[in-house]
Design a protein around this motif. Sequence first.
Motif, PDB file in Angstrom:
ATOM      1  N   ILE A  42      31.149  33.643  25.043  1.00  0.00           N
ATOM      2  CA  ILE A  42      32.111  32.616  25.460  1.00  0.00           C
ATOM      3  C   ILE A  42      32.019  31.448  24.486  1.00  0.00           C
ATOM      4  N   ASP A  43      33.130  31.141  23.838  1.00  0.00           N
ATOM      5  CA  ASP A  43      33.162  30.043  22.867  1.00  0.00           C
ATOM      6  C   ASP A  43      32.977  28.706  23.577  1.00  0.00           C
ATOM      7  N   GLY A  44      32.141  27.848  22.998  1.00  0.00           N
ATOM      8  CA  GLY A  44      31.927  26.510  23.528  1.00  0.00           C
ATOM      9  C   GLY A  44      30.863  26.423  24.602  1.00  0.00           C
ATOM     10  N   LEU A  45      30.294  27.543  25.031  1.00  0.00           N
ATOM     11  CA  LEU A  45      29.273  27.545  26.076  1.00  0.00           C
ATOM     12  C   LEU A  45      27.906  27.291  25.457  1.00  0.00           C
ATOM     13  N   LYS A  46      27.138  26.399  26.080  1.00  0.00           N
ATOM     14  CA  LYS A  46      25.790  26.093  25.612  1.00  0.00           C
ATOM     15  C   LYS A  46      24.822  26.173  26.771  1.00  0.00           C
ATOM     16  N   ILE A  47      23.597  26.636  26.480  1.00  0.00           N
ATOM     17  CA  ILE A  47      22.545  26.677  27.486  1.00  0.00           C
ATOM     18  C   ILE A  47      21.880  25.310  27.494  1.00  0.00           C
ATOM     19  N   SER A  48      21.836  24.680  28.659  1.00  0.00           N
ATOM     20  CA  SER A  48      21.333  23.315  28.754  1.00  0.00           C
ATOM     21  C   SER A  48      19.873  23.284  29.203  1.00  0.00           C
ATOM     22  N   VAL A  49      19.607  23.638  30.460  1.00  0.00           N
ATOM     23  CA  VAL A  49      18.269  23.546  31.036  1.00  0.00           C
ATOM     24  C   VAL A  49      17.965  24.828  31.787  1.00  0.00           C
ATOM     25  N   ASN A  50      16.733  25.311  31.687  1.00  0.00           N
ATOM     26  CA  ASN A  50      16.283  26.487  32.407  1.00  0.00           C
ATOM     27  C   ASN A  50      15.201  26.062  33.391  1.00  0.00           C
ATOM     28  N   THR A  51      15.476  26.206  34.688  1.00  0.00           N
ATOM     29  CA  THR A  51      14.495  25.828  35.710  1.00  0.00           C
ATOM     30  C   THR A  51      14.209  27.022  36.603  1.00  0.00           C
ATOM     31  N   GLY A  52      13.328  27.869  36.189  1.00  0.00           N
ATOM     32  CA  GLY A  52      12.956  29.022  36.999  1.00  0.00           C
ATOM     33  C   GLY A  52      14.100  29.995  37.178  1.00  0.00           C
ATOM     34  N   ASN A  53      14.658  30.054  38.398  1.00  0.00           N
ATOM     35  CA  ASN A  53      15.737  31.007  38.633  1.00  0.00           C
ATOM     36  C   ASN A  53      17.121  30.346  38.610  1.00  0.00           C
ATOM     37  N   MET A  54      17.243  29.192  37.959  1.00  0.00           N
ATOM     38  CA  MET A  54      18.534  28.524  37.780  1.00  0.00           C
ATOM     39  C   MET A  54      18.647  28.080  36.326  1.00  0.00           C
ATOM     40  N   ILE A  55      19.738  28.466  35.680  1.00  0.00           N
ATOM     41  CA  ILE A  55      19.984  28.073  34.300  1.00  0.00           C
ATOM     42  C   ILE A  55      21.264  27.261  34.270  1.00  0.00           C
ATOM     43  N   TYR A  56      21.160  26.021  33.798  1.00  0.00           N
ATOM     44  CA  TYR A  56      22.316  25.141  33.718  1.00  0.00           C
ATOM     45  C   TYR A  56      22.987  25.311  32.363  1.00  0.00           C
ATOM     46  N   LEU A  57      24.302  25.406  32.388  1.00  0.00           N
ATOM     47  CA  LEU A  57      25.095  25.639  31.190  1.00  0.00           C
ATOM     48  C   LEU A  57      26.096  24.502  31.036  1.00  0.00           C
ATOM     49  N   THR A  58      26.622  24.324  29.838  1.00  0.00           N
ATOM     50  CA  THR A  58      27.669  23.333  29.611  1.00  0.00           C
ATOM     51  C   THR A  58      28.848  23.991  28.902  1.00  0.00           C
ATOM     52  N   HIS A  59      30.036  23.524  29.261  1.00  0.00           N
ATOM     53  CA  HIS A  59      31.272  24.005  28.652  1.00  0.00           C
ATOM     54  C   HIS A  59      32.326  22.924  28.826  1.00  0.00           C
ATOM     55  N   PRO A  60      33.203  22.726  27.832  1.00  0.00           N
ATOM     56  CA  PRO A  60      34.221  21.675  27.941  1.00  0.00           C
ATOM     57  C   PRO A  60      35.187  21.847  29.118  1.00  0.00           C
ATOM     58  N   ALA A  61      35.400  23.045  29.608  1.00  0.00           N
ATOM     59  CA  ALA A  61      36.354  23.284  30.685  1.00  0.00           C
ATOM     60  C   ALA A  61      35.783  23.005  32.070  1.00  0.00           C
ATOM     61  N   ALA A  62      34.459  22.793  32.180  1.00  0.00           N
ATOM     62  CA  ALA A  62      33.824  22.589  33.485  1.00  0.00           C
ATOM     63  C   ALA A  62      32.944  21.345  33.470  1.00  0.00           C
ATOM     64  N   LYS A  63      32.941  20.633  34.602  1.00  0.00           N
ATOM     65  CA  LYS A  63      32.052  19.481  34.735  1.00  0.00           C
ATOM     66  C   LYS A  63      30.617  19.937  34.925  1.00  0.00           C
ATOM     67  N   GLU A  64      30.432  20.974  35.741  1.00  0.00           N
ATOM     68  CA  GLU A  64      29.116  21.574  35.972  1.00  0.00           C
ATOM     69  C   GLU A  64      29.274  23.082  35.908  1.00  0.00           C
ATOM     70  N   LEU A  65      28.226  23.735  35.408  1.00  0.00           N
ATOM     71  CA  LEU A  65      28.234  25.189  35.303  1.00  0.00           C
ATOM     72  C   LEU A  65      26.793  25.660  35.369  1.00  0.00           C
ATOM     73  N   SER A  66      26.519  26.626  36.237  1.00  0.00           N
ATOM     74  CA  SER A  66      25.145  27.125  36.331  1.00  0.00           C
ATOM     75  C   SER A  66      25.138  28.605  36.681  1.00  0.00           C
TER      76      SER A  66
END
Length: 156
Positions: A42-66
Amino acid sequence: MALGPHLRRPILLAAALVATAAASPAQADRCDDIAKELKNQIDGLKISVNTGNMIYLTHPAAKELSLGCRGRNYSNELYAKTDRKPKPQFFELVASAGAIIFTIPKPDVATGSSRCIKRMGILRGDKVSMRFRRLNMECTRTKTEASIAVTRGKDE
């Protein structure tokens, strides 16, 4: 030579701890693999933070993504939040990510997520739960934001 009962219990406890520790990284690796696959496809998707069984992602089309892995009632979860009126790029992002995470066709995820978000309104309220193609979808909205959580049960 047999071990006495006072020595068996600590050995069994240690064996159980080693088995549990050995199983945990394998699950985390699977979740990390899914996140890396999302990032690569997916273009523009970045891995932000990894906390155990939850990985937070960032993308310009979404305010929050996990990406959630292995909860009590689900095997995988995709959570995305955007403005109250989602743009087509948001639906495209949810469809692409859902297709990769849940290994189902992209049009099926796109149809289910758009139906869920569009059902919210005066008649059905600001929280809608539905099931589409073996996926559980829960859409909620506030005065400024709309979100969708897509999960698949553990038994499916």
